[in-house]
Motif scaffolding. Structure first.
Motif, PDB file in Angstrom:
ATOM      1  N   LEU A   1      42.608  35.119  41.354  1.00 47.12           N
ATOM      2  CA  LEU A   1      42.373  36.404  42.024  1.00 47.12           C
ATOM      3  C   LEU A   1      43.694  37.163  42.102  1.00 47.12           C
ATOM      4  O   LEU A   1      44.742  36.573  42.372  1.00 47.12           O
ATOM      5  CB  LEU A   1      41.817  36.129  43.431  1.00 47.12           C
ATOM      6  N   ASP A   2      43.627  38.470  41.862  1.00 48.34           N
ATOM      7  CA  ASP A   2      44.812  39.323  41.907  1.00 48.34           C
ATOM      8  C   ASP A   2      45.148  39.670  43.366  1.00 48.34           C
ATOM      9  O   ASP A   2      44.279  40.109  44.121  1.00 48.34           O
ATOM     10  CB  ASP A   2      44.501  40.607  41.117  1.00 48.34           C
ATOM     11  N   TYR A   3      46.407  39.495  43.737  1.00 53.86           N
ATOM     12  CA  TYR A   3      46.820  39.799  45.116  1.00 53.86           C
ATOM     13  C   TYR A   3      46.587  41.269  45.482  1.00 53.86           C
ATOM     14  O   TYR A   3      46.358  41.583  46.655  1.00 53.86           O
ATOM     15  CB  TYR A   3      48.306  39.439  45.303  1.00 53.86           C
ATOM     16  N   ASP A   4      46.621  42.161  44.489  1.00 50.99           N
ATOM     17  CA  ASP A   4      46.349  43.576  44.760  1.00 50.99           C
ATOM     18  C   ASP A   4      44.984  43.774  45.413  1.00 50.99           C
ATOM     19  O   ASP A   4      44.804  44.694  46.208  1.00 50.99           O
ATOM     20  CB  ASP A   4      46.384  44.389  43.454  1.00 50.99           C
ATOM     21  N   VAL A   5      44.030  42.926  45.046  1.00 52.94           N
ATOM     22  CA  VAL A   5      42.690  43.035  45.628  1.00 52.94           C
ATOM     23  C   VAL A   5      42.760  42.741  47.134  1.00 52.94           C
ATOM     24  O   VAL A   5      42.120  43.412  47.945  1.00 52.94           O
ATOM     25  CB  VAL A   5      41.709  42.059  44.943  1.00 52.94           C
TER      26      VAL A   5
ATOM     27  N   ARG B   1      41.729  45.479  49.998  1.00 56.51           N
ATOM     28  CA  ARG B   1      40.556  45.236  50.844  1.00 56.51           C
ATOM     29  C   ARG B   1      40.891  44.693  52.212  1.00 56.51           C
ATOM     30  O   ARG B   1      39.994  44.415  53.011  1.00 56.51           O
ATOM     31  CB  ARG B   1      39.604  44.274  50.129  1.00 56.51           C
ATOM     32  N   GLY B   2      42.177  44.480  52.465  1.00 56.24           N
ATOM     33  CA  GLY B   2      42.563  43.956  53.765  1.00 56.24           C
ATOM     34  C   GLY B   2      42.237  42.486  53.941  1.00 56.24           C
ATOM     35  O   GLY B   2      42.058  42.007  55.056  1.00 56.24           O
ATOM     36  N   TRP B   3      42.141  41.743  52.831  1.00 51.89           N
ATOM     37  CA  TRP B   3      41.899  40.315  52.904  1.00 51.89           C
ATOM     38  C   TRP B   3      43.228  39.576  53.024  1.00 51.89           C
ATOM     39  O   TRP B   3      44.285  40.108  52.697  1.00 51.89           O
ATOM     40  CB  TRP B   3      41.191  39.818  51.637  1.00 51.89           C
TER      41      TRP B   3
ATOM     42  N   PHE C   1      37.683  33.365  48.185  1.00 48.37           N
ATOM     43  CA  PHE C   1      37.148  33.350  46.828  1.00 48.37           C
ATOM     44  C   PHE C   1      35.637  33.613  46.793  1.00 48.37           C
ATOM     45  O   PHE C   1      35.128  34.137  45.803  1.00 48.37           O
ATOM     46  CB  PHE C   1      37.540  32.058  46.110  1.00 48.37           C
ATOM     47  N   GLU C   2      34.928  33.272  47.863  1.00 49.27           N
ATOM     48  CA  GLU C   2      33.510  33.631  47.936  1.00 49.27           C
ATOM     49  C   GLU C   2      33.372  35.153  47.969  1.00 49.27           C
ATOM     50  O   GLU C   2      32.546  35.726  47.254  1.00 49.27           O
ATOM     51  CB  GLU C   2      32.839  33.050  49.191  1.00 49.27           C
ATOM     52  N   LYS C   3      34.206  35.795  48.786  1.00 48.80           N
ATOM     53  CA  LYS C   3      34.155  37.257  48.867  1.00 48.80           C
ATOM     54  C   LYS C   3      34.478  37.870  47.506  1.00 48.80           C
ATOM     55  O   LYS C   3      33.811  38.807  47.061  1.00 48.80           O
ATOM     56  CB  LYS C   3      35.167  37.775  49.902  1.00 48.80           C
TER      57      LYS C   3
END
Ligand code: FES
Length: 127
Positions: A6-10, A14-16, A24-26
């Motif tokens: 998963l890319d940290y930018d995501v 998204r504030g995760w 990873f489910e999200k």
């Protein structure tokens, strides 16, 4: 080994957080494009960065030799081994931070957040 990435930018967008249990489910349910979220298979004796590149992804790097931290990833689940570490602090290691250019999978399954070079504490390690 199978590596879900998963890319940290995501996370930033998204504030995760890296510590979200369901991170990873999200991600899996968010319809992200194949560069931001997906999986790669890592052959024995192959490092994470190389495996990602062989699968057509461009993850950040610079030295490829464990000396700059540009390639840093956060291992959220599973385990990798690094032959050496000259730059990451104990605290970062405790948070799961590893250098993808020299990290070899130990477990069959891994969850890895890449592109974390702007994580606090890592910025100043980059060349
Ligand atoms: Fe420099 Fe991995 S690319 S430490």
């Amino acid at each position: 080994a199978r590596v879900e990435f998963l890319d940290y930018d995501v996370l930033t967008d998204r504030g995760w957080s890296l510590t979200d249990d369901d991170l990873f489910e999200k991600a899996a349910e968010s319809g992200l494009d194949g560069d931001a979220y997906g999986e790669v298979f890592v052959e024995p004796r192959t490092n994470l960065l190389k495996a990602a590149e062989d699968a057509g992804h461009s993850w950040p790097f610079a030295c490829r030799g464990g000396a700059c931290a540009n390639c840093a990833v956060a291992v959220v689940d599973g385990e990798v081994k690094m032959p050496s570490n000259h730059i990451l602090s104990e605290e970062m290691l405790d948070q799961g931070v590893r250098l993808s250019c020299i990290s070899l999978p130990v477990t069959d399954d891994l969850q890895v957040v890449y592109n974390i070079e702007h994580l606090p504490g890592l910025d100043e390690l980059r060349l």
